[in-house]
Write a protein that holds these residues in place. Structure first.
Motif, PDB file in Angstrom:
ATOM      1  N   VAL A 191       7.577  73.667  -9.947  1.00 32.44           N
ATOM      2  CA  VAL A 191       6.812  73.316  -8.926  1.00 32.44           C
ATOM      3  C   VAL A 191       7.709  73.376  -7.858  1.00 32.44           C
ATOM      4  O   VAL A 191       7.451  73.608  -6.651  1.00 32.44           O
ATOM      5  N   SER A 192       8.541  72.382  -8.033  1.00 29.94           N
ATOM      6  CA  SER A 192       9.613  72.042  -7.107  1.00 29.94           C
ATOM      7  C   SER A 192      10.263  73.341  -6.472  1.00 29.94           C
ATOM      8  O   SER A 192      10.453  73.560  -5.415  1.00 29.94           O
ATOM      9  N   VAL A 244       7.749  75.369  -4.439  1.00 34.27           N
ATOM     10  CA  VAL A 244       7.819  74.846  -3.161  1.00 34.27           C
ATOM     11  C   VAL A 244       8.747  75.034  -2.402  1.00 34.27           C
ATOM     12  O   VAL A 244       8.809  75.469  -1.039  1.00 34.27           O
ATOM     13  N   HIS A 261      12.856  71.554   1.107  1.00 32.33           N
ATOM     14  CA  HIS A 261      11.665  70.773   1.016  1.00 32.33           C
ATOM     15  C   HIS A 261      12.155  69.217   1.655  1.00 32.33           C
ATOM     16  O   HIS A 261      11.163  68.560   2.040  1.00 32.33           O
ATOM     17  N   GLU A 283       9.871  67.176   4.421  1.00 31.67           N
ATOM     18  CA  GLU A 283       9.442  65.987   4.012  1.00 31.67           C
ATOM     19  C   GLU A 283       9.813  65.050   5.258  1.00 31.67           C
ATOM     20  O   GLU A 283       9.278  64.027   5.652  1.00 31.67           O
ATOM     21  N   HIS A 310       2.922  75.553   3.019  1.00 28.96           N
ATOM     22  CA  HIS A 310       3.393  74.496   2.330  1.00 28.96           C
ATOM     23  C   HIS A 310       2.100  74.179   1.474  1.00 28.96           C
ATOM     24  O   HIS A 310       2.230  74.099   0.279  1.00 28.96           O
ATOM     25  N   VAL A 311       1.030  73.685   2.116  1.00 26.87           N
ATOM     26  CA  VAL A 311      -0.033  73.083   1.404  1.00 26.87           C
ATOM     27  C   VAL A 311      -0.605  74.194   0.573  1.00 26.87           C
ATOM     28  O   VAL A 311      -1.231  74.016  -0.827  1.00 26.87           O
ATOM     29  N   VAL A 357       1.477  74.353  -2.706  1.00 31.97           N
ATOM     30  CA  VAL A 357       1.234  73.283  -3.292  1.00 31.97           C
ATOM     31  C   VAL A 357       0.001  73.368  -4.339  1.00 31.97           C
ATOM     32  O   VAL A 357      -0.082  73.034  -5.487  1.00 31.97           O
ATOM     33  N   ARG A 358      -1.149  73.815  -3.545  1.00 29.53           N
ATOM     34  CA  ARG A 358      -2.244  73.982  -4.015  1.00 29.53           C
ATOM     35  C   ARG A 358      -2.034  75.128  -5.305  1.00 29.53           C
ATOM     36  O   ARG A 358      -2.636  75.025  -6.463  1.00 29.53           O
TER      37      ARG A 358
END
Length: 158
Positions: A28-29, A32, A44, A48, A121-122, A125-126
């Protein structure tokens, strides 16, 4: 200290959970991180930082406060802020109420970079996590990982 406790080796179920956690967090990291680099030219950590600054009144935070809310070291934060500063997305200034304090300030260009990069980005993540799970799994994951994070979160005295 007394005698050392006997090692509690992981059983098959515990090992499966541990390996699943390691693989999922790594993949996942990476997913993203890759999306942000390709679509926005941001790490990332940089993304943030922009998010945290945008969520504050005036788009600014003391570097020490920013470091507490991020998942990077203080030196890592200094480096990332330097990179964002070079691109004109953030600037640093002295804190008016504390001679030693330094504020990180989101610039209009930083706000625009965040606005442009947030939808991709979202979506990443989804794709990588949220939409893979059922609602009850999301709830269980949030509770479980919240407990893990809370247990390991540094306390002010640390």
């Amino acid at each position: 200290m007394g005698r050392m406790a006997e090692t509690r080796w992981l059983d098959e179920r515990e090992m499966a959970a541990w390996h699943g956690f390691l693989e999922a967090t790594s993949r996942v990291s990476r997913h993203v991180e890759t999306q942000l680099k390709e679509d926005a030219g941001l790490s990332h950590a940089q993304y943030e930082i922009l998010v945290r600054l945008s969520a504050t009144e005036g788009g600014e935070l003391r570097m020490t406060e920013l470091a507490e809310g991020l998942f990077t070291s203080k030196s890592g934060l200094t480096y990332q802020i330097g990179q964002l500063e070079k691109r004109g997305l953030v600037h640093r200034r002295s804190c008016p109420t504390d001679v030693r304090g330094v504020l990180a300030v989101l610039t209009p260009a930083g706000r625009e970079a965040l606005r442009r990069s947030a939808p991709g980005h979202v979506a990443a993540v989804r794709e990588a996590l949220i939409d893979v799970l059922e609602p009850d799994e999301l709830d269980a994951l949030a509770r479980a990982l919240g407990r893990v994070g809370g247990r390991l979160r540094p306390h002010p005295a640390d």
